[in-house]
Design an enzyme around this catalytic site. Structure first.
Site, PDB file in Angstrom:
ATOM      1  CE  LYS A 186     -18.536 117.471  97.283  1.00 36.09           C
ATOM      2  NZ  LYS A 186     -17.233 117.924  96.822  1.00 36.09           N
TER       3      LYS A 186
HETATM    4  C1  LIG Z   1     -15.764 117.919  96.799  1.00 35.93           C
HETATM    5  C2  LIG Z   1     -15.020 119.190  96.932  1.00 35.93           C
HETATM    6  C3  LIG Z   1     -14.043 119.576  96.003  1.00 35.93           C
HETATM    7  C4  LIG Z   1     -13.559 118.674  94.919  1.00 35.93           C
HETATM    8  O1  LIG Z   1     -14.571 118.254  94.038  1.00 35.93           O
HETATM    9  P1  LIG Z   1     -14.233 117.147  92.937  1.00 35.93           P
HETATM   10  O2  LIG Z   1     -15.348 117.315  91.928  1.00 35.93           O
HETATM   11  O3  LIG Z   1     -14.299 115.827  93.639  1.00 35.93           O
HETATM   12  O4  LIG Z   1     -12.912 117.439  92.375  1.00 35.93           O
HETATM   13  C5  LIG Z   1     -13.472 120.818  96.132  1.00 35.93           C
HETATM   14  N1  LIG Z   1     -13.795 121.638  97.137  1.00 35.93           N
HETATM   15  C6  LIG Z   1     -14.714 121.308  98.062  1.00 35.93           C
HETATM   16  C7  LIG Z   1     -15.056 122.280  99.139  1.00 35.93           C
HETATM   17  C8  LIG Z   1     -15.344 120.057  98.003  1.00 35.93           C
HETATM   18  O5  LIG Z   1     -16.223 119.719  98.947  1.00 35.93           O
END
Ligand SMILES: *Cc1c(COP(=O)(O)O)cnc(C)c1O
Length: 384
Positions: A186
């Site tokens: 991310k």
């Molecule tokens: C990555 C992601 C999540 C989940 O994030 P985590 O930190 O891995 O729990 C939720 N929603 C979207 C749109 C994502 O891309």
């Protein structure tokens, strides 16, 4: 071209992050301590005034806590775009409620508000829009829709940091809560991690309690308090969703670098846009003036006149040393959701059609100019 393929994503972690984590490890606080509190304060300040941030170990945990704090439970429904990650729908199910899947806008691939309005029932209590790719869904139409139907808005901002719409940073609007992800791929990362931000003190307080077992005060507060640390009460059956100090140490450095990392991604996006202008692909829509796009994902869509189909495009790029990805495989096409809720492609015409032609290209701040060139040359070669 190098021997090893260019990965789809890589975290941008340097010596400063490594030193900060080492310092955190030497401090003795390896679970949640002072660095988590500092990370929360600094993150909240990036979102705006009167914002409280609650650090958690994933965005999934943050979404779960936000919906729990809003009272989502058996007999209620939450609107979820089909164009998202399964985490958004799974937390609704964990609360005993039902996700109701909604089609997306053909241009932005964000929640289609008209389709959402058509999916509202007397049981609908919340909506979970996603700022897909880091493009911010405009606040005003979303708010008008939510207010008209009496729904709470929980923004899934897993892709959208830093990002802003019409001068308001994501997380600084008036939604019930906004949730960010610090997963490895991310825009900023703590390895695993997330942040729930809210302006509602009741949601903040409930999320804090539920984040750690339902304690009346967390470990760090117990440590600092006059009362002995072993004296605690349990006020709810909570979860184990806290972030750790070494992760927060990493997050604090990433937070300082978030703006420059975003600008690097933006310059890659601009370079791609120029280089791909004549190719038979649809590029991301222009960013509205005054908005800040996080550029977490650069998605392109193959036109009918492209010489290859989507799967052929991905395979050819892989042969040329470029790893691509796909965002998202719509939830209505995945076995669990499809069978549990008897979903069909016909119910989601836009997502079903766009899924067949969408590809995500590498875009991350750790890419060198040579990497970007490699992608441009490979994409041009496959499509010319
Ligand atoms: C990555 C992601 C999540 C989940 O994030 P985590 O930190 O891995 O729990 C939720 N929603 C979207 C749109 C994502 O891309």
């Amino acid at each position: 071209m190098g021997d090893r393929p260019l990965p789809f994503a890589l975290p941008d972690i340097g010596e400063e992050e490594i030193a900060a984590v080492a310092t955190a490890l030497r401090s003795g606080w390896v679970s949640s301590g002072p660095l988590v509190s500092e990370f929360e304060r600094r993150f909240a300040a990036c979102c705006g005034e009167n914002v409280t941030a609650v650090a958690v170990h994933s965005a999934t945990a943050g979404l779960h806590l936000a919906l729990e704090a809003l009272g989502v439970g058996p007999g209620t429904e939450v609107l979820v775009p089909t164009w998202t990650f399964t985490a958004a729908a799974e937390v609704v199910v964990h609360l005993g409620a039902d996700p109701v899947f909604v089609d997306v806008d053909p241009v932005t691939l964000c929640l289609d508000i008209e389709a959402a309005a058509a999916a509202v029932t007397p049981r609908t209590v919340a909506v979970l829009p996603v700022h897909f790719a880091g493009r911010v869904m405009a606040g005003a139409p979303l708010r008008a829709f939510a207010e008209a139907h009496g729904l709470a808005v929980v923004e899934d901002a897993a892709h959208a940091f830093p990002a802003a719409s019409a001068g308001t940073p994501v997380g600084g609007g008036d939604s019930a809560a906004t949730v960010f992800s610090f997963y490895a791929t991310k825009p900023i990362t703590t390895g695993e991690g997330g942040m729930l931000v809210t302006r509602d003190p009741r949601i903040a307080a409930r999320a804090r309690t539920m984040r750690l077992h339902g304690f009346d005060r967390d470990a760090f507060a117990r440590y600092r308090s006059e009362r002995p640390a072993w004296q605690y009460d349990i006020v709810a059956a909570g979860f184990k969703y806290n972030l750790t100090d070494p992760a927060a140490a990493l997050g604090l450095v990433q937070l300082r670098r978030a703006g420059s990392m975003r600008r690097r991604r933006e310059s890659i996006a601009e370079f791609y846009r120029g280089a791909f202008a004549e190719l038979p692909i649809d590029l991301p829509a222009p960013v509205p003036a005054g908005d800040v796009h996080a550029w977490h994902i650069f998605d392109v869509r193959l036109r009918p006149d492209a010489p290859v189909d989507r799967d052929g495009f991905v395979a050819e790029l892989s042969r040329l040393g470029i790893v691509c990805s796909l965002h998202f495989t719509p939830l209505h096409t995945l076995t669990y959701w499809r069978t549990r809720y008897a979903l069909t492609d016909a119910g989601f015409p836009v997502a079903s059609r766009e899924f067949a032609r969408v590809v995500s290209l590498p875009i991350y701040s750790a890419m060198t100019d040579d990497h970007v060139d490699l992608v441009v040359r490979a994409v041009s070669k496959v499509l010319q």
